[in-house]
Design an enzyme around this catalytic site. Structure first.
Site, mmCIF file in Angstrom:
data_model
loop_
_atom_site.group_PDB
_atom_site.id
_atom_site.type_symbol
_atom_site.label_atom_id
_atom_site.label_comp_id
_atom_site.label_asym_id
_atom_site.label_seq_id
_atom_site.Cartn_x
_atom_site.Cartn_y
_atom_site.Cartn_z
ATOM 1 N N HIS A 243 0.816 -1.216 0.000
ATOM 2 C CA HIS A 243 0.000 0.000 0.000
ATOM 3 C C HIS A 243 0.847 1.261 0.000
ATOM 4 C CE1 HIS A 243 0.676 -0.961 4.296
ATOM 5 N NE2 HIS A 243 0.841 0.328 4.383
ATOM 6 N N CYS B 24 0.963 -3.954 -17.744
ATOM 7 C CA CYS B 24 0.032 -3.179 -16.927
ATOM 8 C C CYS B 24 0.326 -3.316 -15.440
ATOM 9 C CB CYS B 24 -1.414 -3.584 -17.198
ATOM 10 S SG CYS B 24 -1.791 -5.298 -16.778
#
Length: 556
Positions: free
Chosen positions: A193, A483
Site C-alpha cells: 500500500h 500493466c
C-alpha cells in the site's frame, strides 16, 4: 547520489525504489506502535472494563472517517479501516476476553485483534495486507483506551521526509504531497500500500531499507528511482521531487517517434476521469472487481452494465482494456467464495473461477459488451490468471461469442510467459501483470518486506521473461503490453519499450513522468539499455547498466 554542500551523510542505505524522483528535507519519524499491553492486573469490575472497548473503537472509527483523503483510492482505504475499527465482531470478542479471562481492556483488544490478524495472515497475499490493517486498528484502539498519542504520522509543520518502519494504509491515505516530500521505510514491498499510494501521489519513496531507523538522522535525501537513502546528522534544506526531464506532449513515443502508448489503470469513475485529465491515451487495465468488492451476491447483468458504463463514459472514443473479474486468493469477493484452500495464491482465482461457473463469465461479458455499446469506448476484454494457450482459446471463444471482437489475456504466471508463441496465436493481444509474474517466478510473496528485492521489477529474470514474450508477440504481430507496477517506473518503462513491449499502463500520476522519460531517448538507445539490463545479474546491476547505456547514448 550527489549531496552537494549538505552535511556529511552516513553511507547511503539501499532499499527498493518504488516511486521515482529525488527529494530532500528534514526528517520526521512516524510514531511507533505502542508497547504490548500487560495481561494484568485484573479489573475490579469486568463489566465496566468491557464497556470501555466499544466507545474507544467507535471513536477511532469516527476519527478515521473525518480525515481528508488525497485520492479516491485513499478515501476507500480510510473508509475500509474505519469500518474495521467499528467491526462489532472485534469489539465483542475483546469484551468476551475481559469477561472470561478478566483481562484489562487494552490487553483484550490486543489479543482479539491478534486472533483476527493471524487468520488473515495465514491466507497470504493481500489478505496478509489486511492483517496489517487489523493491527493498525488494534494499536489505535489501545492508544485511545490509554489516552496516549496513537501511532502514525504526527502533525507536520513544514516540508519533510518521512521515515518509518512501515506505514499503515490509513497513515498513507491522507499524506499531503506539499508537506511529505519523500518516504522511506524499513519494511514493505514494491506492490504494498505504501508503494501504490506514493506513486499515486507522486511522492518519491523507497521501501525495505534495512537499518533505516538505526541511525540518528536530522535530514535525508531519498532517491525513489535508484532506491538510495542518504541520512544526514543535521536537517537538510527541503527540496521537492524532480522526475521529468523532457516536456511531454501527451503522446507516448520515443524521441525518434516510435509509438509506445501510455495508458492508465482504473477501477472507478473517478479513476477514469483522472486518467483523462492526466493525458492517458486510453486504459490498459480496467479492474472490474473493484466495482463489486462489497457485493454479497452476484450483481445482475443490468447492475454490472451500469457500473461499467459509469467507468467507461469519461473514456468515450478511447481504447479501453477491460479485465474480467480477478477474484480469489488475495482479492476475495463475497459472492465468489472458493471455500477453504490450502494455498489460495495457487488456488482457484482469476479465470479459473469461470471454469466451473462459465455462466458467471458469460453474464459479465454480455454486460461489458452492453456498456461498450452504451458509451462509445473502444473496448477490448482480457482474462486474468491464464496459464496455458488452451485456457486462452477457451476465453477468446466465449468473449467473441458475446460480441467482443478484440480479446486478450494477462500473463501473470511463468507458464504463460514460457508458452509465448502458442499463447499469442490464441488471442489478439497480451498484457503482462508484472506484480504477480514476479511473485510466482521467484516464489516470493509480493507483500513481504523481507522478500522485497526478489519482487523488484528490475530483476533480470523477470525482464527476460517479458522480453521473450515480447519477441514472440513481434514475430506473430500481436501486441504485448505491461500493466503491472513496473510500467510506472520512468526508467524501467524505457527499458521495457526497448525490450519490445508495445504499450505501458499505470496509475494516472505516473503518466507524465513515464511519457517524458520515453521522449528522452531513441528506440535504439532504449534497446541498448534493455540488452544491458537483461545481461545483468541483480536488480541494481540492471538499473546501473541501463543508466550507463542511456547516459553514454546522450554523447553518441
Amino acid at each position: 547520489m550527489a549531496t552537494g554542500s549538505l552535511p556529511h551523510p552516513t553511507s547511503p542505505l539501499r532499499g527498493v525504489g518504488v516511486s521515482p524522483g529525488t527529494a530532500a528535507g528534514p526528517t520526521v519519524r512516524v510514531t511507533e506502535r505502542p508497547p504490548e499491553p500487560a495481561a494484568g492486573p485484573a479489573p475490579d469490575d469486568p463489566v465496566a472494563e468491557a464497556a470501555r472497548i466499544a466507545p474507544a473503537a467507535q471513536e477511532v472509527a469516527r476519527s478515521l472517517r473525518e480525515r481528508t483523503a488525497t485520492t479516491e483510492e485513499a478515501a476507500a482505504v480510510l473508509a475500509a479501516t474505519a469500518e474495521m475499527a467499528a467491526d462489532p465482531s472485534l469489539t465483542s470478542r475483546a469484551e468476551a476476553l475481559v469477561s472470561e479471562r478478566r483481562l484489562p481492556a487494552e490487553r483484550a483488544v490486543h489479543e482479539a485483534a491478534g486472533e483476527f490478524a493471524e487468520m488473515l495472515g495465514a491466507a497470504g497475499g493481500l489478505m496478509a495486507e489486511r492483517a496489517r490493517d487489523v493491527l493498525d486498528v488494534r494499536d489505535r484502539i489501545v492508544a485511545r483506551l490509554r489516552g496516549t498519542v496513537p501511532p502514525g504520522v504526527p502533525d507536520l509543520d513544514g516540508p519533510c521526509v518521512l521515515l518509518a518502519r512501515d506505514l499503515a494504509p490509513a497513515d498513507t491515505a491522507d499524506l499531503d504531497p506539499a508537506l511529505v516530500l519523500a518516504l522511506a521505510t524499513e519494511e514493505g514491498g514494491p506492490t504494498g500500500h505504501t508503494a501504490v499510494l506514493a506513486r499515486a501521489l507522486g511522492i518519491p519513496a523507497v521501501v525495505a531499507v534495512r537499518g533505516l531507523l538505526e541511525h540518528p538522522a536530522g535530514g535525508a535525501v531519498v532517491d525513489g528511482t535508484t532506491g538510495e537513502v542518504a541520512l544526514h546528522p543535521e536537517p537538510v534544506p527541503a527540496r521537492a521531487a524532480a522526475v521529468a526531464e523532457v516536456a511531454w506532449d501527451g503522446r507516448g513515443r520515443t524521441s525518434d517517434g516510435h509509438p509506445v502508448p501510455v495508458l492508465a489503470n482504473v477501477g472507478s469513475p473517478a479513476d477514469a476521469r483522472a486518467a483523462v485529465e492526466n493525458g492517458a491515451e486510453g486504459v490498459g487495465l480496467f479492474r472490474t472487481e473493484f466495482c463489486f468488492l462489497d457485493a454479497r451476491t452476484e450483481p445482475s447483468e443490468a447492475t454490472q452494465r451500469e457500473a461499467y458504463r459509469a467507468v467507461l463514459e469519461p473514456l468515450a472514443g478511447l481504447p479501453v482494456v477491460v479485465r474480467t473479474l480477478d477474484a480469489g486468493a488475495d482479492k476475495p469477493l463475497p459472492f465468489l467464495s472458493m471455500g477453504d484452500e490450502p494455498n489460495p495464491a495457487l488456488g482457484v482465482r482469476g479465470l479459473r473461477v469461470a471454469f466451473d461457473r462459465p455462466e458467471l463469465l458469460d453474464r459479465q461479458l454480455s454486460a461489458i459488451a452492453g456498456a461498450a455499446a452504451d458509451t462509445g469506448a473502444r473496448v477490448s476484454v482480457m482474462a486474468p490468471m491464464v496459464a496455458t494457450a488452451a485456457e486462452a482459446r477457451w476465453f477468446a471463444e466465449r468473449a467473441r461469442a458475446a460480441g467482443l471482437e478484440r480479446v486478450g489475456v494477462m500473463v501473470e504466471t511463468p507458464a504463460a510467459a514460457l508458452a509465448g508463441p502458442a499463447l499469442v496465436r490464441a488471442v489478439d493481444f497480451v498484457s503482462v501483470g508484472t506484480n504477480d509474474l514476479a511473485q510466482y517466478t521467484f516464489a516470493a510473496d509480493r507483500l513481504s518486506g523481507a522478500l522485497a528485492e526478489l519482487n523488484d521489477p528490475w530483476q533480470p529474470a523477470l525482464l527476460r521473461l517479458v522480453a521473450e514474450l515480447a519477441r514472440a508477440g513481434q514475430e506473430h504481430g500481436v501486441p504485448v503490453g505491461v500493466c503491472g507496477e513496473a510500467a510506472a517506473d520512468p526508467r524501467l518503462a524505457g527499458v521495457l519499450a526497448g525490450a519490445g513491449v508495445s504499450s505501458l499502463s499505470m496509475s494516472a500520476a505516473a503518466l507524465a513522468p513515464v511519457g517524458s522519460a520515453l521522449a528522452g531517448h531513441t528506440r535504439e538507445a532504449f534497446g541498448r539499455a534493455a540488452r544491458a539490463a537483461l545481461a545483468a545479474d541483480s536488480p541494481q546491476g540492471a538499473r546501473d547498466a541501463a543508466a550507463r547505456e542511456l547516459t553514454a547514448g546522450e554523447g553518441r
